[in-house]
Design a protein around this motif. Structure first.
Motif, PDB file in Angstrom:
ATOM      1  N   GLU A   1       2.920  86.511  62.264  1.00  0.00           N
ATOM      2  CA  GLU A   1       1.882  85.624  62.799  1.00  0.00           C
ATOM      3  C   GLU A   1       1.525  86.004  64.233  1.00  0.00           C
ATOM      4  O   GLU A   1       0.341  86.044  64.601  1.00  0.00           O
ATOM      5  CB  GLU A   1       2.336  84.169  62.750  1.00  0.00           C
ATOM      6  N   ASN A   2       2.532  86.290  65.046  1.00  0.00           N
ATOM      7  CA  ASN A   2       2.265  86.696  66.424  1.00  0.00           C
ATOM      8  C   ASN A   2       1.503  88.013  66.479  1.00  0.00           C
ATOM      9  O   ASN A   2       0.584  88.178  67.278  1.00  0.00           O
ATOM     10  CB  ASN A   2       3.565  86.813  67.220  1.00  0.00           C
ATOM     11  N   GLU A   3       1.890  88.963  65.630  1.00  0.00           N
ATOM     12  CA  GLU A   3       1.196  90.250  65.606  1.00  0.00           C
ATOM     13  C   GLU A   3      -0.257  90.069  65.184  1.00  0.00           C
ATOM     14  O   GLU A   3      -1.158  90.676  65.762  1.00  0.00           O
ATOM     15  CB  GLU A   3       1.909  91.220  64.670  1.00  0.00           C
ATOM     16  N   ASN A   4      -0.506  89.226  64.197  1.00  0.00           N
ATOM     17  CA  ASN A   4      -1.880  88.981  63.750  1.00  0.00           C
ATOM     18  C   ASN A   4      -2.705  88.291  64.838  1.00  0.00           C
ATOM     19  O   ASN A   4      -3.888  88.594  64.993  1.00  0.00           O
ATOM     20  CB  ASN A   4      -1.900  88.184  62.450  1.00  0.00           C
ATOM     21  N   ARG A   5      -2.096  87.388  65.583  1.00  0.00           N
ATOM     22  CA  ARG A   5      -2.801  86.742  66.704  1.00  0.00           C
ATOM     23  C   ARG A   5      -3.177  87.777  67.759  1.00  0.00           C
ATOM     24  O   ARG A   5      -4.288  87.762  68.300  1.00  0.00           O
ATOM     25  CB  ARG A   5      -1.939  85.653  67.341  1.00  0.00           C
ATOM     26  N   LEU A   6      -2.250  88.687  68.064  1.00  0.00           N
ATOM     27  CA  LEU A   6      -2.524  89.735  69.045  1.00  0.00           C
ATOM     28  C   LEU A   6      -3.643  90.650  68.556  1.00  0.00           C
ATOM     29  O   LEU A   6      -4.572  90.971  69.299  1.00  0.00           O
ATOM     30  CB  LEU A   6      -1.254  90.546  69.323  1.00  0.00           C
ATOM     31  N   LYS A   7      -3.577  91.063  67.300  1.00  0.00           N
ATOM     32  CA  LYS A   7      -4.615  91.934  66.747  1.00  0.00           C
ATOM     33  C   LYS A   7      -5.976  91.237  66.771  1.00  0.00           C
ATOM     34  O   LYS A   7      -6.985  91.857  67.133  1.00  0.00           O
ATOM     35  CB  LYS A   7      -4.262  92.348  65.319  1.00  0.00           C
ATOM     36  N   THR A   8      -6.009  89.971  66.404  1.00  0.00           N
ATOM     37  CA  THR A   8      -7.254  89.204  66.422  1.00  0.00           C
ATOM     38  C   THR A   8      -7.826  89.152  67.828  1.00  0.00           C
ATOM     39  O   THR A   8      -9.035  89.317  68.036  1.00  0.00           O
ATOM     40  CB  THR A   8      -7.017  87.784  65.873  1.00  0.00           C
ATOM     41  N   TRP A   9      -6.954  88.940  68.812  1.00  0.00           N
ATOM     42  CA  TRP A   9      -7.367  88.861  70.208  1.00  0.00           C
ATOM     43  C   TRP A   9      -7.949  90.192  70.677  1.00  0.00           C
ATOM     44  O   TRP A   9      -9.002  90.228  71.323  1.00  0.00           O
ATOM     45  CB  TRP A   9      -6.147  88.449  71.043  1.00  0.00           C
ATOM     46  N   ILE A  10      -7.291  91.308  70.341  1.00  0.00           N
ATOM     47  CA  ILE A  10      -7.787  92.629  70.745  1.00  0.00           C
ATOM     48  C   ILE A  10      -9.126  92.924  70.071  1.00  0.00           C
ATOM     49  O   ILE A  10     -10.068  93.394  70.723  1.00  0.00           O
ATOM     50  CB  ILE A  10      -6.761  93.741  70.422  1.00  0.00           C
ATOM     51  N   VAL A  11      -9.240  92.633  68.779  1.00  0.00           N
ATOM     52  CA  VAL A  11     -10.487  92.892  68.058  1.00  0.00           C
ATOM     53  C   VAL A  11     -11.629  92.053  68.638  1.00  0.00           C
ATOM     54  O   VAL A  11     -12.764  92.525  68.739  1.00  0.00           O
ATOM     55  CB  VAL A  11     -10.317  92.674  66.535  1.00  0.00           C
ATOM     56  N   ALA A  12     -11.345  90.830  69.068  1.00  0.00           N
ATOM     57  CA  ALA A  12     -12.380  90.006  69.706  1.00  0.00           C
ATOM     58  C   ALA A  12     -12.886  90.676  70.980  1.00  0.00           C
ATOM     59  O   ALA A  12     -14.096  90.675  71.264  1.00  0.00           O
ATOM     60  CB  ALA A  12     -11.832  88.618  70.009  1.00  0.00           C
ATOM     61  N   HIS A  13     -11.986  91.288  71.723  1.00  0.00           N
ATOM     62  CA  HIS A  13     -12.393  92.005  72.935  1.00  0.00           C
ATOM     63  C   HIS A  13     -13.159  93.284  72.597  1.00  0.00           C
ATOM     64  O   HIS A  13     -14.098  93.645  73.312  1.00  0.00           O
ATOM     65  CB  HIS A  13     -11.185  92.304  73.824  1.00  0.00           C
ATOM     66  N   ILE A  14     -12.783  93.946  71.516  1.00  0.00           N
ATOM     67  CA  ILE A  14     -13.540  95.118  71.060  1.00  0.00           C
ATOM     68  C   ILE A  14     -14.967  94.700  70.719  1.00  0.00           C
ATOM     69  O   ILE A  14     -15.932  95.335  71.153  1.00  0.00           O
ATOM     70  CB  ILE A  14     -12.850  95.793  69.856  1.00  0.00           C
ATOM     71  N   ALA A  15     -15.102  93.621  69.966  1.00  0.00           N
ATOM     72  CA  ALA A  15     -16.429  93.142  69.566  1.00  0.00           C
ATOM     73  C   ALA A  15     -17.264  92.771  70.789  1.00  0.00           C
ATOM     74  O   ALA A  15     -18.460  93.109  70.866  1.00  0.00           O
ATOM     75  CB  ALA A  15     -16.290  91.941  68.627  1.00  0.00           C
ATOM     76  N   ARG A  16     -16.639  92.104  71.754  1.00  0.00           N
ATOM     77  CA  ARG A  16     -17.349  91.709  72.971  1.00  0.00           C
ATOM     78  C   ARG A  16     -17.814  92.938  73.744  1.00  0.00           C
ATOM     79  O   ARG A  16     -18.945  93.002  74.213  1.00  0.00           O
ATOM     80  CB  ARG A  16     -16.454  90.843  73.846  1.00  0.00           C
TER      81      ARG A  16
ATOM     82  N   LYS B   1     -10.316  92.486  58.969  1.00  0.00           N
ATOM     83  CA  LYS B   1      -9.459  93.235  58.050  1.00  0.00           C
ATOM     84  C   LYS B   1      -8.807  94.376  58.814  1.00  0.00           C
ATOM     85  O   LYS B   1      -9.310  95.487  58.840  1.00  0.00           O
ATOM     86  CB  LYS B   1     -10.296  93.754  56.875  1.00  0.00           C
ATOM     87  N   PHE B   2      -7.681  94.069  59.470  1.00  0.00           N
ATOM     88  CA  PHE B   2      -7.038  95.088  60.288  1.00  0.00           C
ATOM     89  C   PHE B   2      -5.679  95.508  59.775  1.00  0.00           C
ATOM     90  O   PHE B   2      -4.864  96.028  60.528  1.00  0.00           O
ATOM     91  CB  PHE B   2      -6.950  94.657  61.764  1.00  0.00           C
ATOM     92  N   ASN B   3      -5.444  95.342  58.483  1.00  0.00           N
ATOM     93  CA  ASN B   3      -4.226  95.891  57.885  1.00  0.00           C
ATOM     94  C   ASN B   3      -4.261  97.404  58.046  1.00  0.00           C
ATOM     95  O   ASN B   3      -5.292  98.036  57.875  1.00  0.00           O
ATOM     96  CB  ASN B   3      -4.122  95.532  56.402  1.00  0.00           C
ATOM     97  N   GLY B   4      -3.127  97.977  58.388  1.00  0.00           N
ATOM     98  CA  GLY B   4      -3.064  99.410  58.602  1.00  0.00           C
ATOM     99  C   GLY B   4      -3.349  99.818  60.030  1.00  0.00           C
ATOM    100  O   GLY B   4      -3.241 100.997  60.367  1.00  0.00           O
ATOM    101  N   PHE B   5      -3.741  98.862  60.877  1.00  0.00           N
ATOM    102  CA  PHE B   5      -3.967  99.133  62.287  1.00  0.00           C
ATOM    103  C   PHE B   5      -2.887  98.426  63.091  1.00  0.00           C
ATOM    104  O   PHE B   5      -2.723  97.212  62.994  1.00  0.00           O
ATOM    105  CB  PHE B   5      -5.337  98.599  62.748  1.00  0.00           C
ATOM    106  N   SER B   6      -2.161  99.188  63.890  1.00  0.00           N
ATOM    107  CA  SER B   6      -1.164  98.575  64.770  1.00  0.00           C
ATOM    108  C   SER B   6      -1.870  97.989  65.993  1.00  0.00           C
ATOM    109  O   SER B   6      -3.014  98.365  66.305  1.00  0.00           O
ATOM    110  CB  SER B   6      -0.143  99.622  65.224  1.00  0.00           C
TER     111      SER B   6
END
Length: 90
Positions: free
Chosen positions: A6-21, A51-56
């Motif tokens: 869950e923590n890893e998914n929260r971190l990935k979501t946060w990074i992807v939001a910054h990528i999108a921005r 969908k960030f499975n496979g991305f660290s």
């Protein structure tokens, strides 16, 4: 308490939001942004759709850095000290 996944998914979501921005702020097409990040456009599209499975988290941080984001990792140590690593954007 949240699980490691869950923590890893929260971190990935946060990074992807910054990528999108960052993509939005720079008016980049998905094709151009993907090329800068070393990805294929369909892979970037999947990331932006959660969908960030496979991305660290590390790989996502490198993607953010590739489009100009500075990524900082801070470790709080004892006695109020901090150790900081910065992955500077291009």
């Amino acid at each position: 308490m949240q699980s490691r996944v869950e923590n890893e998914n929260r971190l990935k979501t946060w990074i992807v939001a910054h990528i999108a921005r960052r993509i939005d702020e720079q008016n980049l097409s998905q094709t151009n942004a993907a090329a800068l990040m070393g990805l294929k456009q369909p892979d970037l599209s999947a990331l932006l759709n959660g969908k960030f499975n496979g991305f660290s988290a590390e790989r996502l941080a490198r993607c953010l850095s590739a489009i100009g984001g500075n990524v900082r990792l801070t470790v709080d140590e004892s006695a109020g000290k901090q150790d900081i690593f910065v992955l500077e954007g291009h």
